[in-house]
Design a protein around this motif. Structure first.
Motif, PDB file in Angstrom:
ATOM      1  N   THR A   1       0.848  -1.186   0.000  1.00  0.00           N
ATOM      2  CA  THR A   1       0.000   0.000   0.000  1.00  0.00           C
ATOM      3  C   THR A   1       0.887   1.239   0.000  1.00  0.00           C
ATOM      4  OG1 THR A   1      -1.718   1.237   1.155  1.00  0.00           O
ATOM      5  CG2 THR A   1      -0.164   0.036   2.530  1.00  0.00           C
TER       6      THR A   1
ATOM      7  N   CYS B   1      -1.017   4.428   3.393  1.00  0.00           N
ATOM      8  CA  CYS B   1      -1.418   4.048   4.752  1.00  0.00           C
ATOM      9  C   CYS B   1      -1.539   5.323   5.588  1.00  0.00           C
ATOM     10  CB  CYS B   1      -0.392   3.090   5.363  1.00  0.00           C
ATOM     11  SG  CYS B   1      -0.900   2.435   6.979  1.00  0.00           S
TER      12      CYS B   1
ATOM     13  N   PRO C   1      -6.832   3.041   3.159  1.00  0.00           N
ATOM     14  CA  PRO C   1      -5.722   2.687   2.268  1.00  0.00           C
ATOM     15  C   PRO C   1      -6.164   1.697   1.189  1.00  0.00           C
ATOM     16  CG  PRO C   1      -5.546   1.464   4.313  1.00  0.00           C
ATOM     17  CD  PRO C   1      -6.704   2.413   4.489  1.00  0.00           C
TER      18      PRO C   1
ATOM     19  N   PHE D   1      -4.538  -1.384  -1.611  1.00  0.00           N
ATOM     20  CA  PHE D   1      -3.411  -2.307  -1.739  1.00  0.00           C
ATOM     21  C   PHE D   1      -3.307  -2.773  -3.182  1.00  0.00           C
ATOM     22  CE2 PHE D   1      -4.201  -2.377   2.731  1.00  0.00           C
ATOM     23  CZ  PHE D   1      -3.000  -2.698   3.333  1.00  0.00           C
TER      24      PHE D   1
ATOM     25  N   SER E   1      -5.944  -1.482  12.112  1.00  0.00           N
ATOM     26  CA  SER E   1      -5.150  -2.270  11.171  1.00  0.00           C
ATOM     27  C   SER E   1      -5.986  -2.598   9.938  1.00  0.00           C
ATOM     28  CB  SER E   1      -4.644  -3.556  11.840  1.00  0.00           C
ATOM     29  OG  SER E   1      -5.723  -4.384  12.225  1.00  0.00           O
TER      30      SER E   1
ATOM     31  N   CYS F   1      -1.269  -2.601   7.017  1.00  0.00           N
ATOM     32  CA  CYS F   1      -1.183  -1.159   7.289  1.00  0.00           C
ATOM     33  C   CYS F   1      -1.767  -0.927   8.672  1.00  0.00           C
ATOM     34  CB  CYS F   1      -1.943  -0.363   6.214  1.00  0.00           C
ATOM     35  SG  CYS F   1      -2.475   1.293   6.757  1.00  0.00           S
ATOM     36  N   THR F   2      -0.977  -0.361   9.583  1.00  0.00           N
ATOM     37  CA  THR F   2      -1.475  -0.053  10.927  1.00  0.00           C
ATOM     38  C   THR F   2      -1.164   1.396  11.266  1.00  0.00           C
ATOM     39  OG1 THR F   2       0.570  -0.724  12.005  1.00  0.00           O
ATOM     40  CG2 THR F   2      -1.095  -2.420  11.718  1.00  0.00           C
TER      41      THR F   2
END
Length: 1761
Positions: free
Chosen positions: A625, A628, A650, A652, A679, A692-693
């Motif tokens: 991604t 994010c 986000p 991906f 997340s 992605c967090t």
């Protein structure tokens, strides 16, 4: 010693005196003063002033020189004239004067004035070159110009020479510096200057807060010299005071012959900016104690260490040190101290000891040997820093003496900055022999990355065993380099050994460490064991029994490599012992592509076999991604503990297509206080995940709200008491998060003493937000009415022409704490008419309680109008006949009037009166009742006829001759004549103004004759002197003569100068005549011309005779090193061309063998420079150019892998085309471990070619040579030698399968047969299976394996049921009966056994009967029959807790305590359980017993009890801890009372006691005192509040004469019985305390010398004292007075009840500062007025009226006044 100028002057005086004695017979010439000093300036008062004393000369002999001040006298501020008077034997005098000016400010300040300097002459020299660091001067406002009679590096003759520096600023003010240079005769020939072995680095120090200077110390510099004797001069001593700014410090070392060396460093003092910072710096690195050895025969040595490093929360640190690294230390132990300071003056210390041991002479020339020296190290500085701590294994050395000491440039664990730093360890044995260990530490700056994940080794070799070649004890060992991965994709490594290193017999650990850019690390450790080869006759190679097939693996996302594992190949050998080498380990890292892996097995005799397979790595990617979201920090919504957050979700992407992610929280959700992690996860088709967090952080920034904050509260103390109870309604507090904590320093109601208290409520929430509510509680004393702004005494003048005055004033007001207001009356009102004189105005205030206060002031009406006298007579002149002595004079008397009353009019003479010859003053004086006077005077003159009288007769004159002439034209003013009668007298003279006069004295005479024949004569003298100096012309210039080498002198010729004079032929003499022979050196030739009057002129020039020297090269190049040009056998070298110094006027001719920029061959070349001067003297000098060949050869046509076959147990001859090599040097040697055509046994061989040039640069080429055996077919893909399976469920056997084997052969495709086929049913037990491969040659490969069918199926057992029986009361056993269980098994055969039988007796309780079923293959099944025998009994607690210990909940005086649910059991079922407390109950501080009771259905009970102890371990909280306090005092004998707000303490228990070392108002001495408050609660938890009180003595102060008036002291009105000494001390203390609390308190220093004077009649106490302030031009006396008034309460009360009269505080002279009185003394009256106290005989407002003292006829009737 006399100076050159003094010698020259003495010579001139001698010549002049001889000439004068020859020419003059009479002395009429006054003395002459030489070198009259210039005006002198001094920059502080009082101070000394210095100057060079003038000298005097007289032509007549001795002369006396006196002065009113001598050099070195003290002078006060202002200008003082210094006068020198020269008196000769005839009494003739000449004076010389100059001014000494002393000013406190604006004068240049001279620094670094050198001390006296001693130098020695070089052998054969007549002067010495002397250098010093010049002094300098600073002026705060304007530039400063420096001048001096000598400069550094000037030539000085033998003897004492005074060097004088003068500094003058643009305003004409100046400073002075003077020191002596002494040159001694040469001791011996020594041209080597001393050398400083230690010179401090620049030093930075901090001035204490509030000051501008500090003491700075350093280690004294040390120098050495070949003479062994050194003397020093210095501009500053260690420990000297340095002011803010940069100050150079200069040490100069001199040897006995005057050679010198300088050590210069700078001391920078920074001013501390007051910062509320009490945290001291922390040393992150401090060296350990150091031991070093002094070289043999010496007692000292230079010792180095890593400089200590400290950190501080301010980010700024400065250091002081007692010694520098590299300083010289003598034998013994010396402490070394580093001190680190932050900008607030906090400090930390680092202390270690340097011990120097003297070496005992030992005959030992063997140096130590380092057995271990670390490799170069790479480390990372933590993020945001440029340095880090680096550790290593300490190097070790051995020595034949058994004793070793070490020095080191850095300690393991020291701090290293970014870049490469060499680390040197040196080992010394007792004889002083040494060895070095050098390695480099490289620190890399970490790019800021949030990364706490350490690298991970994906491949780490297993332990390795290798054999040393037969007859040796070591071998080279290779391995696959370990590989690590990290989420940063960047990894660096350190290692203890490289692959291919030499290892000795034994076990050696090998350590690899991997670092990521943020400094995280991981380790890989394995052991290399080298075995010694035992000679064995064995030619049979090992055989691999298993070799892996080719392998395909995938590299993780974003990488180009991965870890690949396989089953380790296995080999067998007839020796039973095999060792292996491998190109890669299982688990090693492989990059993308195909990589061959080779295993080689060796038997003890070196026979080998190979296993070769290929590992192919393919790249795989995970979803990624690019958008994010970033983490968000938000504030909770107003009034809430939550908020909403939104973000762009986000996306991906993946090489297999876009992917929709999943998330745990959607945008727009509501978030509570704290951190929530969000997340997003995306999974591609291969199962790889993208992640992605980010975080949503919700903070509570909302302060609590305090409602109903009370207003200020005032209460009155009852009569006769000193305190009162004050009550208020406490405020309340609310908060968005939780109920806010609300604490206060006082609770309502509280009792307070008389005075004011601040009551503080503080509300705080769990997030630390707080809000304050502050109000005042005032307790006042019951008081009488108090007049405010009561009028002071008033003085007014009577109205013009009147005897009265109308007087007004501002009516006073009254303050009173009760209603109704007091009744105020007075005996006069503003605007009333007052008569001349003093009238008392009284005010009376009576309150409703009958309390009466009176106060009064005086009204003084002055009569300042003088009486008037009219008709005053004019002057009267009367003549008396010759011979008469008196006459009678008549006039009309004047009259007098006045505004007040009829005045008296008196006179010293009444008309008519008789007067004698002369002049008489007749005076009339009138006086009114107030003493004002007026006078009238006129002159009565009685004249007798007199002879003429000359007026303005000329005085004697002394004039100089006209320029170039022996005469002078003289003019004067012709005198006038006074006479009695006409006609005017006739005046004649012998000379007229403008006549020409010759040298010497001439008398001019004037004669006056009147008409009666009376003659008057008078005369004056004109003295013509010659002060015109002769003129010397054509004075020769300096002459330099060269002599040939070996000669010591030369004859010098010059044209003598000539001289002229205005008077006559002049005498011209010299100390040397031409021609003259001079020795090598310099001589000063002096010509002096003198005329008969003693005037002289001189002419000087210098003759220098010097030996001709050959030319000398300057800045000659040293050895030049360069690398060869790429690909060439040469290199280009450049250098800076040297210059040549030479004698004479013609530059030497210089030739060279090579030019800068020439091309040089590899190796060394000598470059020669030759200089030939015009005299044929030749100098030749050379240096070496070294071209280094660091370019490796190039190998071409390296062979590809070669394959061949050989029969079993034989060899084969293998050929290939050998590679070729070239090198830039043209010469290269190629060697290899094997040559084409060599015989090779079966196996894999590495053939290596190495190309080496003449400079040992190398390159290698390696290829694989495989010799394969021509063998029988080879079965592969074979089942294991033992193939074991479990029986099929419920069956007495199993169907067994395996992969079909394959076979290979080097000749044909083999045929494969088997005794059993895969998939057949095999019975339980073991069956042998045989597989055979036959090739076309009939060669076979047979493989057998065993199939084991294992019966793993347990029997099945059933019928295991529990049996319960009851014991009758009193029974202990019971007989029980049951049916035993049964069992079945797949094998058809099973046996069941048990450990008890039905009908056995069992005790009360539960007894388990075990049954075991076993089949023929020992498979088992078990079950238990429980025989339960019960009786009636009490309940049982199964988990009764032990004592519980907890702390109070935060901020509370109690705690919520929980425990596990307490369970009670009983054979009849669950009993009923009750308790006095439940889990989760609230418990107060202390110990509480918790009791649980359990009762079963039979009424039987049991108890469980335990104690809950709640302890208060929470410290109190101190609010409003004061900051550090800095005040000024006058000197160390003074103290000051210091005030601050008392801190407030709160505690969760509510009861807290606060104590302190001091209380507000305590007196403190000079320096720093620590005030400590300790708050302790009832549980003895405590917290401290610490601050410092600094009383500083300022460097300079301003002092003012000051005064103030008080009308109450100690709460009482002024009275005659007051104790003045007690009151004086009390008032002085109050003034000091009060002034420190005003807006000028930061500049206030103190008061002293107070004088208390009580005026009972006015009820006023006047206090006079000296007020001291720090120097600050912005604090004028008016500003100080205004600050005193502004901060004074309306009642003017000090703390002890002293009351100041409004506007009575006066500082300095006020209006008297301008000296307004014409005569007498000015006295200040109020803020803006003054009063002139007149001396006797003078009156008026400014004492300008001259009173007639004769008015009262003090002389009597017969005398004239």
């Amino acid at each position: 010693m006399m100076q050159n100028n003094d010698i020259k002057l003495l010579f001139l005086i001698l010549v002049a005196s001889l000439l004068l004695k020859t020419v003059h017979l009479q002395d009429t010439t006054p003395p002459v003063i030489f070198n009259c000093p210039l005006n002198n300036f001094v920059s502080s008062s009082p101070n000394k002033a210095f100057w060079a004393e003038p000298t005097a000369f007289d032509n007549g002999g001795s002369v006396t020189l006196t002065s009113n001040r001598i050099s070195g006298s003290y002078f006060n501020e202002g200008q003082t004239q210094v006068i020198y008077i020269a008196t000769d034997e005839q009494g003739l005098q000449t004076d010389c004067s100059f001014t000494v000016s002393v000013s406190v400010t604006g004068i240049p300040v001279v620094s670094n004035c050198p001390s006296s300097i001693t130098a020695n002459l070089a052998t054969g020299a007549t002067t010495a070159t002397v250098s010093w660091f010049p002094p300098f001067a600073t002026d705060p406002d304007v530039p400063v110009v420096r001048s001096s009679n000598k400069e550094p590096n000037d030539e000085f003759p033998v003897g004492d020479t005074t060097v004088t520096y003068t500094f003058v600023d643009s305003t004409g003010l100046g400073g002075f510096c003077e020191f002596t240079v002494t040159v001694q005769d040469a001791v011996d020939s020594d041209s080597t200057a001393p050398s400083f072995t230690y010179c401090p680095n620049d030093i930075t120090a901090y001035a204490a807060e509030g000051t501008t200077s500090t003491s700075v110390s350093w280690t004294t510099p040390e120098a050495t010299d070949d003479s062994g004797t050194i003397s020093y001069t210095r501009t500053h001593e260690p420990g000297a005071i340095f002011t803010v700014g940069a100050t150079p410090v200069l040490y100069t070392a001199y040897d006995p012959t005057g050679n010198s060396a300088m050590c210069l460093f700078t001391v920078t003092v920074l001013e501390i900016i007051p910062i509320e910072d009490s945290t001291s710096p922390t040393f992150t690195y401090c060296p350990t104690d150091i031991t070093a050895y002094a070289p043999e025969g010496t007692t000292s040595t230079s010792v180095f260490w890593t400089t200590p490093e400290a950190t501080d929360d301010s980010g700024t640190i400065s250091y002081t040190r007692t010694h520098e690294s590299g300083a010289i230390f003598t034998a013994g132990a010396t402490p070394v101290l580093y001190t680190a300071y932050d900008p607030a003056g906090n400090s930390a210390m680092c202390l270690f000891t340097v011990t120097v041991i003297e070496i005992t002479p030992i005959e030992d020339s063997t140096s130590p040997t380092f057995t271990y020296c670390p490799n170069d190290i790479t480390a990372y500085a933590p993020e945001g820093t440029t340095s880090t701590s680096v550790s290593w294994t300490i190097p070790e050395a051995t020595d034949d003496s058994g004793t070793i000491s070490y020095t080191r440039t850095h300690e393991s664990g020291a701090i290293f900055t970014v870049g490469a730093t060499p680390v040197l360890y040196t080992a010394y044995d007792p004889a002083g022999n040494s060895a070095s260990c050098l390695f480099t530490v490289t620190v890399i700056e970490v790019t800021p990355i949030v990364d706490s994940t350490a690298p991970s080794f994906t491949y780490c070799p297993t332990d390795i065993t290798a054999y040393a070649p037969e007859g040796t004890t070591s071998t080279s060992v290779f391995w696959t380099t370990p590989e690590a991965i990290d989420d940063s994709n960047s990894v660096s490594y350190t290692r203890t050994h490289e692959s291919g290193a030499i290892f000795s017999v034994g076990a050696t650990p090998v350590l690899y460490t991997a670092y990521d850019p943020t400094g995280n690390s991981a380790s890989c450790l394995f052991t290399v064991t080298v075995l010694e080869t035992i000679p064995i006759v064995d030619s049979t190679s090992p055989t691999f029994t298993y070799c892996p097939n080719d392998i395909t693996a995938y590299a993780p996302e974003g990488t180009t490599s991965t870890s690949v594992s396989w089953t380790t190949p296995e080999a067998t050998d007839d020796s039973g012992t095999i060792s292996y080498t491998r190109t890669h380990e299982s688990g090693a890292i492989f990059t993308v592509g195909a990589t061959p892996v080779l295993y080689t097995a060796y038997d003890p005799t070196g026979n080998s076999a190979s296993c070769l397979f290929t590992v192919t790595v393919i790249v795989n990617q995970r979803p990624v991604t690019s958008n994010c979201p970033s983490s968000q920090t938000l504030s909770a919504d107003t009034g809430l503990t939550t908020t909403t957050a939104t973000w762009t979700e986000p996306t991906f992407s993946d090489e297999l297509g876009n992917i929709v992610p999943t998330t745990n929280i959607q945008p727009g959700a509501t978030f509570p206080l704290g951190t929530t992690v969000i997340s997003y996860t995306a999974t591609d088709l291969t199962g790889l995940e993208g992640l992605c967090t980010f975080e949503i952080i919700v903070q509570d920034t909302e302060k609590p709200q305090i409602s109903n904050c009370p207003s200020d509260v005032t209460s009155m103390a009852a009569s006769g008491t000193t305190s009162a109870t004050v009550t208020w309604t406490a405020p309340t507090a609310t908060d968005n998060d939780a109920v806010a904590s609300l604490v206060s320093n006082y609770n309502s109601p509280s009792t307070f003493p008389i005075g004011v208290r601040n009551i503080v409520y503080v509300a705080s929430d769990p997030s630390g937000n707080f809000r304050q509510c502050i109000f005042k509680a005032t307790v006042t004393e019951t008081q009488l009415p108090v007049f405010v702004n009561f009028p002071t005494d008033q003085t007014v003048n009577a109205a013009t022409g009147q005897a009265t005055a109308v007087v007004t004033w501002a009516e006073p007001s009254v303050t009173y704490p009760f209603q109704p207001a007091p009744i105020v009356t007075s005996n006069y009102e503003p605007g009333d008419v007052f008569p001349i004189g003093i009238t008392t105005v009284t005010y009376r205030a009576e309150d409703s309680l009958g309390g009466v206060t009176t106060d009064e002031f005086n009204v003084r009406v002055l009569d300042t109008q003088n009486p008037e006298i009219t008709s005053c007579p004019n002057d009267i002149t009367s003549f008396v006949a010759s011979g008469s002595s008196s006459t009678t004079v008549t006039w009309t008397a004047p009259t007098a009037t006045d505004n007040d009353a009829i005045t008296s009019l008196v006179s010293n003479y009444d008309s008519p009166a008789t007067f004698a010859v002369g002049g008489f003053s007749v005076v009339y004086v009138t006086t009114d009742p107030s003493g004002n006077t007026a006078e009238c005077s006129f002159q009565v003159t009685i004249i007798e006829t007199q002879a003429p009288t000359f007026v303005n007769f000329p005085a004697d004159q002394v004039v100089n001759t006209s320029p170039g002439q022996p005469t002078a034209i003289v003019t004067w003013t012709v005198p006038s004549v006074t006479y009695t009668f006409e006609p005017a007298p006739i005046v004649t003279s012998n000379y007229e103004p403008g006549d020409v006069f010759t040298l010497g004295a001439t008398t001019v005479t004037y004669r006056a004759e009147d008409s009666f024949g009376v003659v008057t004569t008078d005369e004056f003298i004109i003295r013509v002197i010659d002060e015109e100096n002769p003129q010397i012309i054509n004075c020769p210039s300096d002459i330099t003569v060269y002599v040939a080498p070996g000669l010591t002198s030369a004859t010098v010729t010059w044209t003598p100068p000539t001289a002229t004079d205005n008077d006559m032929i002049v005498s011209l003499i010299s100390n040397y005549n031409t021609p003259r022979e001079f020795q090598i050196g310099s001589k000063e030739v002096v010509y002096v011309a003198t005329d008969p009057a003693g005037n002289f002129d001189d002419c000087t020039f210098v003759i220098i005779v010097t030996e001709r020297q050959p030319p000398a090269f300057v800045n000659f190049p040293s050895v030049r090193l360069a690398n060869n040009s790429p690909g060439l056998g040469t290199g280009i070298v450049t250098w800076t061309e040297p210059t040549v110094s030479y004698s004479g006027n013609t530059a030497p001719t210089v030739v060279t063998s090579h030019q800068s920029g020439d091309t040089f061959p590899i190796g060394e070349t000598t470059v020669t420079y030759t200089a030939v001067d015009s005299y044929g003297l030749v100098t030749e000098q050379d240096f070496t150019v070294r071209i280094i060949d660091n370019e490796a050869p190039t190998i071409e046509n390296c062979p590809s892998p070669v394959s061949a076959y050989a029969p079993a147990n034989s060899v084969n001859t293998v050929t290939w085309t050998a590679p070729t090599a070239t090198d830039n040097s043209g010469s290269v040697n190629v060697i290899s471990n094997n040559d084409s055509g060599d015989e090779f046994p079966i196996g894999v061989h590495l053939v290596t070619y190495i190309a080496i040039d003449d400079y040992n640069n190398q390159v290698s080429c390696t290829f694989v040579l495989s010799v394969r055996e021509d063998t029988p077919p080879l079965l592969s893909n074979l089942p294991p030698s033992t193939h074991s399976v479990l029986n099929d469920p419920g069956q007495p056997g199993a169907v067994v399968t395996w992969d079909q084997p394959t076979a290979t052969d080097d000749r044909s495709v083999p045929t494969i047969t088997a005794s059993h086929e895969a998939g057949a049913m095999f019975p339980i037990g073991s069956t042998m299976v045989s597989i055979t491969a036959i090739d076309s040659q009939g060669l076979t490969d047979v493989y057998t394996f065993q199939v084991n069918v294992i019966d793993s199926e347990d029997p099945t057992i059933s019928g295991c049921d529990d049996v319960t029986v009851t014991a009758d009361p009193g029974q202990t056993t019971v007989r029980a009966y049951w049916t035993p269980p049964t069992a079945t098994d797949n094998s058809g055969e099973v046996t069941v056994t048990g450990n008890a039988s039905p009908g056995d007796e069992f005790s009360i309780g539960t007894t388990s009967i075990g049954y075991l079923a076993v089949d023929g293959f020992n498979n088992q099944a078990m079950c238990a029959v429980n025989i339960i025998v019960r009786e009636l009994g009490y309940p049982v607690f199964s988990n009764c807790p032990s004592a519980i210990f907890v702390e109070t909940d935060p901020g509370e005086d109690e705690a919520i305590v929980s425990w596990d649910t307490i369970i009670a059991t009983d054979e009849l079922g669950g009993p009923t359980v009750t308790s006095n407390y439940d889990s989760g109950s609230t418990f107060s501080v202390g110990t509480t017993t918790v009791i649980y009771n359990a009762i079963d259905s039979d009424g039987l009970s049991a108890t469980c009890s335990f104690d809950v102890s709640v302890s208060d371990l929470e410290d109190p909280v101190i609010i409003n801890c004061p900051s550090d306090i800095s005040l000024h005092i006058v000197d160390s004998s003074k103290s000051a009372r210091v005030w601050w707000m008392i801190p407030v303490a709160t505690d969760n228990l509510g009861d807290v006691e606060i104590s302190s070392t001091n209380t507000p108002g305590d007196s403190f001495p000079e320096g720093e005192s620590i005030v400590l408050y300790v708050a302790q609660d009832s549980a003895r938890n405590s917290v401290t509040c610490l601050f410092s009180v600094r009383l500083l003595i300022p460097l300079s102060t301003l002092s003012y004469n000051s005064s103030v008036s008080l009308d109450r002291i100690g709460g009482n009105t002024i009275s005659s019985n007051s104790d003045e000494d007690v009151l004086q001390e009390e008032v002085t203390s109050d003034l000091d305390t009060y002034l420190r609390s005003t807006t000028i308190g930061d500049k206030f220093v103190g008061v002293d010398d107070s004088i208390l004077a009580i005026s009972n009649s006015l009820g006023i106490a006047a206090v006079e004292f000296t007020l001291h302030m720090t120097q600050d031009s912005s604090y004028s006396t008016a500003r100080i007075e205004d600050a005193f008034d502004d901060d004074l309460s309306s009642s003017g009360a000090f703390t002890s009840g002293n009351r100041v009269v409004q506007s009575s505080f006066l500082v300095g002279p006020g209006e008297c500062g301008d000296d307004p009185c014409d005569r007498g003394t000015c006295e200040r009256v109020g803020r803006n007025d003054f009063y002139c106290s007149c001396p006797s005989g003078w009156s008026g407002f400014r004492c300008s009226n001259d009173e007639n003292e004769c008015e009262e006829d003090p002389c009597g009737e017969l005398s004239m006044c």
